[in-house]
Design an enzyme around this catalytic site. Structure first.
Site, mmCIF file in Angstrom:
data_model
loop_
_atom_site.group_PDB
_atom_site.id
_atom_site.type_symbol
_atom_site.label_atom_id
_atom_site.label_comp_id
_atom_site.label_asym_id
_atom_site.label_seq_id
_atom_site.Cartn_x
_atom_site.Cartn_y
_atom_site.Cartn_z
ATOM 1 C CG ASN A 51 26.952 35.766 58.546
ATOM 2 O OD1 ASN A 51 27.704 36.233 57.688
ATOM 3 N ND2 ASN A 51 26.998 36.163 59.815
ATOM 4 C CD GLU A 74 36.218 33.489 59.914
ATOM 5 O OE1 GLU A 74 35.935 33.881 58.779
ATOM 6 O OE2 GLU A 74 36.624 34.263 60.796
ATOM 7 C CG LEU A 103 21.739 40.280 54.104
ATOM 8 C CD1 LEU A 103 21.286 38.836 53.925
ATOM 9 C CD2 LEU A 103 22.484 40.751 52.874
ATOM 10 C CG ASN A 108 35.420 32.733 55.277
ATOM 11 O OD1 ASN A 108 35.469 31.654 55.862
ATOM 12 N ND2 ASN A 108 35.776 33.872 55.852
ATOM 13 C CG HIS A 153 29.732 36.210 63.950
ATOM 14 N ND1 HIS A 153 29.670 37.547 63.590
ATOM 15 C CD2 HIS A 153 30.091 36.183 65.255
ATOM 16 C CE1 HIS A 153 29.966 38.293 64.642
ATOM 17 N NE2 HIS A 153 30.228 37.488 65.671
ATOM 18 N N GLY A 202 37.806 37.791 50.589
ATOM 19 C CA GLY A 202 37.242 36.582 49.992
ATOM 20 C C GLY A 202 37.960 35.291 50.343
ATOM 21 C CG MET A 242 31.862 43.694 55.769
ATOM 22 S SD MET A 242 31.717 42.816 57.351
ATOM 23 C CE MET A 242 33.182 41.800 57.320
HETATM 24 C C1 GAR Z 1 35.711 36.867 58.079
HETATM 25 O O1 GAR Z 1 36.529 36.817 59.211
HETATM 26 C C2 GAR Z 1 34.251 36.733 58.465
HETATM 27 O O2 GAR Z 1 34.069 35.884 59.550
HETATM 28 C C3 GAR Z 1 33.937 38.160 58.837
HETATM 29 O O3 GAR Z 1 34.594 38.932 57.864
HETATM 30 C C4 GAR Z 1 35.776 38.249 57.426
HETATM 31 C C5 GAR Z 1 35.771 38.192 55.915
HETATM 32 O O4 GAR Z 1 36.973 37.676 55.413
HETATM 33 N N1 GAR Z 1 32.532 38.387 58.857
HETATM 34 C C6 GAR Z 1 31.912 39.148 59.778
HETATM 35 O O5 GAR Z 1 32.504 39.751 60.644
HETATM 36 C C7 GAR Z 1 30.394 39.211 59.657
HETATM 37 N N2 GAR Z 1 29.808 39.653 60.898
HETATM 38 P P1 GAR Z 1 37.096 37.143 53.931
HETATM 39 O O6 GAR Z 1 36.573 38.232 53.002
HETATM 40 O O7 GAR Z 1 38.569 36.926 53.737
HETATM 41 O O8 GAR Z 1 36.290 35.869 53.803
#
Ligand code: GAR
Length: 211
Positions: A108, A181, A94, A14, A110, A12, A91
């Protein structure tokens, strides 16, 4: 005021970037109505709790059939009447019905520069392993609208960094998160909350302000 539901699965960070941007006023005209996780152990749920935001876990493991999970997820999201759904490290694949119910209202983050290193099987640390295997010199992150494909929807924002010769998947992941991000996801939310993002002919056009 834009009502946001954030879908998470893990740490989490992000989500935290969005919470911090709301608190500091970098995001205006928005509020998080709820955080929903498919994973009961996601630290993201704790972050939501600490921020005083409603948190819900809907795990596919507790449903006999995938369709039942899909329906429960859609109904739960709808119960919060969101204007925007943010996938912040979500993850879960959807459900089609969910994507159909919120056209150009799901975004989203990425961890690569779409259309490179995206699509089925490209998520989390694996993306950075592939980037290093290929030997590309630039990588980064992308915020995009979600359509029925995997990582194929209109691109809202991207930010790049250089890959270093001594990077490991872990160091690269960390730098992409910190430098890309956590910056562009709150920025995209703020642009949307302030009515500055339009999808025209399948592409994003951003108007007004400094963007
Ligand atoms: C992030 O790096 C995000 O970009 C990636 O998962 C991580 C989640 O981190 N998402 C993907 O790969 C989707 N295809 P977080 O839970 O610390 O935000």
């Amino acid at each position: 005021m834009l009502r946001i539901v954030v879908l998470v699965s893990g740490g989490g960070t992000n989500l935290q970037a969005i919470l911090d941007a709301l608190a500091s006023g970098k995001i205006t005209n928005a509020q998080i109505a709820a955080v929903i996780s498919n994973n009961p152990n996601a630290y993201a749920l704790k972050r939501a709790q600490m921020a005083g935001i409603e948190q819900v876990c809907i795990s596919p493991k507790t449903f006999a059939a995938r369709e039942d999970f899909n329906r429960a997820l859609l109904e739960k999201i709808q119960s919060f009447a969101p204007d925007l759904i943010v996938l912040a490290g979500c993850m879960v694949v959807l459900p089609k019905e969910l994507i159909a119910a919120y056209p150009n209202r799901i975004i989203n983050i990425h961890p690569a520069l779409i259309p490179a290193f995206c699509g089925t099987g490209y998520y989390g640390l694996r993306v950075h392993e592939k980037v290093l295997e290929r030997g590309v010199k630039l990588t980064g992150a992308t915020v995009h609208f979600v359509d029925e494909g995997t990582d194929t929807g209109p691109i809202i924002l991207q930010k790049a960094i250089e890959v270093r010769p001594d990077d490991t998947p872990e160091t690269l992941q960390r730098r992409v998160m910190e430098n890309c991000e956590w910056i562009i996801l709150p920025e995209a939310v703020n642009l949307i909350a302030n009515g500055r993002v339009h999808v025209i002919d399948g592409k994003v056009v951003t108007d007004g302000g400094d963007k």
